[in-house]
Write a protein that holds these residues in place. Structure first.
Motif, PDB file in Angstrom:
ATOM      1  N   ASP A 190      -4.464  -7.225  25.730  1.00  0.00           N
ATOM      2  CA  ASP A 190      -5.201  -8.400  26.384  1.00  0.00           C
ATOM      3  C   ASP A 190      -5.494  -8.066  27.725  1.00  0.00           C
ATOM      4  OD1 ASP A 190      -3.026  -8.493  27.710  1.00  0.00           O
ATOM      5  OD2 ASP A 190      -2.279 -10.659  27.242  1.00  0.00           O
ATOM      6  N   GLY A 191      -5.229  -6.877  28.423  1.00  0.00           N
ATOM      7  CA  GLY A 191      -5.606  -6.484  29.624  1.00  0.00           C
ATOM      8  C   GLY A 191      -4.491  -6.607  30.642  1.00  0.00           C
ATOM      9  N   SER A 192      -3.372  -7.381  30.388  1.00  0.00           N
ATOM     10  CA  SER A 192      -2.588  -7.843  31.289  1.00  0.00           C
ATOM     11  C   SER A 192      -1.265  -6.486  31.278  1.00  0.00           C
ATOM     12  CB  SER A 192      -1.969  -8.950  30.969  1.00  0.00           C
ATOM     13  OG  SER A 192      -1.328  -8.955  29.827  1.00  0.00           O
ATOM     14  N   ALA A 193      -0.861  -6.199  32.373  1.00  0.00           N
ATOM     15  CA  ALA A 193       0.129  -5.418  32.710  1.00  0.00           C
ATOM     16  C   ALA A 193       1.305  -5.771  32.019  1.00  0.00           C
ATOM     17  CB  ALA A 193       0.321  -5.009  34.259  1.00  0.00           C
ATOM     18  N   ASP A 194       1.810  -4.915  31.350  1.00  0.00           N
ATOM     19  CA  ASP A 194       3.230  -4.908  30.864  1.00  0.00           C
ATOM     20  C   ASP A 194       4.349  -3.997  30.967  1.00  0.00           C
ATOM     21  OD1 ASP A 194       2.559  -2.903  29.185  1.00  0.00           O
ATOM     22  OD2 ASP A 194       2.316  -4.045  27.335  1.00  0.00           O
TER      23      ASP A 194
END
Length: 294
Positions: free
Chosen positions: A95-99
């Motif tokens: 989803d494009g969020s950093a993990d």
């Protein structure tokens, strides 16, 4: 220009740059250098991959996992701590969020030196430095692997090194709303043994501007001489309340926090403080802090 209009214009200017109600934010991890507790700080949605973090605090005493750490709980000597570091986005989820993040932090303590602190710089009594890898396998859950080197620039304490596993879970509802955390630490240099700590910080929002009242608590156990030779298994706990207000200044996110805790130590842990240290079974600790992240 009359004084009152000048003050009005100044207040309006300050209100324009220090907005208590924040725009859309996301969070990146922060790690406490003292006990490897995993936390988080808010940043802007469009702040890139590199996120510097700064904080400064004043407290009425210094305790390392409940153990006396050169400053008793009094107003006779107020230690100051300054912390600087960063979180670097390493990977993005679908989803494009950093993990995944690389986290670095250095925390340095300063106080008025005592008569036995003779090595220069006498006022600089501790410097804790860590490097950690944090991953988020699912929403709200973060796991960290941390290595910390703790030094004493004025030689009041010996150098120690620690390897830790730390985790935190945060959600809007359910158990995640209590913000549980867990840290497990083993020393690779210095005293041996193992340290485990569990924590919670439930809270309630008091205003639309983000003012939050929370109730931080933690229980820690040092196993097999973690607190020193022949110390055995030792227990400490802390609980209290905190009031925190976030605000925005330009592109940075700030937070002002006031925290009041009661720290409990078992009998042997109190005795380890020595005759010149803090030996009460329950000691108060008040901390005022200001932090920034981008």
């Amino acid at each position: 220009m009359p004084t009152v209009p000048r003050l009005t214009l100044l207040a309006a200017a300050l209100a324009a740059v220090m907005q208590p109600s924040l725009a859309a934010t996301r969070s990146v991890p922060s790690i406490e250098t003292e006990d490897a507790a995993l936390g988080s700080v808010d940043i802007g949605e469009t702040s890139g991959r590199f996120h510097p973090q700064l904080s400064i605090d004043a407290r009425n005493g210094d305790f390392s996992r409940g153990n006396y750490d050169d400053d008793a709980a009094s107003l006779g000597r107020i230690p100051l701590h300054a912390q600087a570091g960063f979180a670097l986005d390493l990977h993005q989820a679908a989803d494009g969020s950093a993990d995944a993040w690389l986290v670095f932090s250095t925390s340095n303590g300063f106080h008025s030196p005592s008569s036995d602190e003779t090595v220069s710089p006498r006022r600089w009594y501790e410097s804790n430095n860590l490097l950690g890898l944090v991953v988020s396998p699912s929403e709200g859950l973060r796991l960290g692997f941390v290595y910390t080197v703790k030094t004493s620039p004025n030689d009041v304490a010996a150098t120690t090194q620690e390897a830790s596993f730390t985790m935190a879970y945060q959600a809007e509802t359910g158990f995640g709303a209590w913000r549980p955390g867990l840290a497990v630490t083993s020393r690779t240099q210095g005293d041996s043994g193992l340290y485990t700590q569990g924590s919670l910080e439930p809270g309630v929002d008091l205003s639309d501007a983000g003012l939050r009242l929370s109730f931080p608590s933690a229980v820690g156990v040092g196993w097999n001489g973690f607190y020193g030779p022949d110390s055995g298994d030792r227990l400490y706990a802390r609980t209290g309340l905190a009031l925190e207000q976030p605000f925005q200044w330009s592109e940075t996110r700030w937070s002002a926090r006031a925290e009041a805790l009661a720290i409990y130590r078992d009998g042997t842990l109190r005795e380890l403080s020595g005759p010149d240290g803090e030996t009460d079974s329950v000691v108060p600790q008040v901390t005022l802090s200001l932090s920034m992240a981008y």
